[in-house]
Scaffold this motif. Structure first.
Motif, PDB file in Angstrom:
ATOM      1  N   ILE A   1      -3.908  -7.398   5.287  1.00 38.75           N
ATOM      2  CA  ILE A   1      -5.194  -6.946   4.756  1.00 38.75           C
ATOM      3  C   ILE A   1      -6.112  -6.461   5.872  1.00 38.75           C
ATOM      4  O   ILE A   1      -6.734  -5.409   5.762  1.00 38.75           O
TER       5      ILE A   1
ATOM      6  N   CYS B   1       1.351  -4.266   4.416  1.00 41.34           N
ATOM      7  CA  CYS B   1       0.348  -4.235   5.471  1.00 41.34           C
ATOM      8  C   CYS B   1      -0.550  -5.454   5.340  1.00 41.34           C
ATOM      9  O   CYS B   1      -0.978  -5.804   4.230  1.00 41.34           O
TER      10      CYS B   1
ATOM     11  N   ILE C   1       0.860  -1.173   0.000  1.00 40.39           N
ATOM     12  CA  ILE C   1       0.000   0.000   0.000  1.00 40.39           C
ATOM     13  C   ILE C   1       0.904   1.232   0.000  1.00 40.39           C
ATOM     14  O   ILE C   1       1.987   1.205   0.582  1.00 40.39           O
TER      15      ILE C   1
ATOM     16  N   ARG D   1      -5.250  -2.904   7.176  1.00 44.48           N
ATOM     17  CA  ARG D   1      -5.212  -1.804   6.208  1.00 44.48           C
ATOM     18  C   ARG D   1      -6.025  -0.605   6.676  1.00 44.48           C
ATOM     19  O   ARG D   1      -5.550   0.531   6.641  1.00 44.48           O
TER      20      ARG D   1
END
Length: 100
Positions: free
Chosen positions: A22, A20, A7, A25
């Motif tokens: 999931i 990161c 990300i 996030r």
């Protein structure tokens, strides 16, 4: 098992690629938004010059918020605001002022 995704977050106008999980996030994006908002508030006040100093002051304010919340069983907003103002006034004394 959770997967990690790449990300890119933006803080103080700079992009930072990060990995990161999931499920983390949303929390990471919230933290980035909160940090960038603090940085922008400090920058807009114009009392502190230099991105490095601005980021350090923002980090100190956030750390103080966290430690205050952890140490106080019943949260008192007026006391919280008073402590932040005290820290800001001490920082104003220590850090050079922006020349007009």
């Amino acid at each position: 098992m959770s997967g990690e995704r790449s990300i890119t977050v933006k803080i103080l106008g700079c992009e930072f690629p990060m990995s990161c999980a999931i499920e983390e996030r949303e929390g990471l994006l919230f933290a980035v938004s909160y940090l960038d908002e603090k940085i922008q508030q400090i920058k807009n006040e114009g009392k502190i010059v230099g991105n490095e100093r601005i980021v350090i002051v923002a980090a100190l304010q956030i750390a103080h918020e966290l430690l205050t919340l952890r140490s106080v069983e019943s949260f008192d907003m007026s006391e919280f605001k008073r402590r932040i103002q005290l820290i800001e006034s001490k920082l104003d004394e220590l850090l050079p002022r922006k020349e007009s």
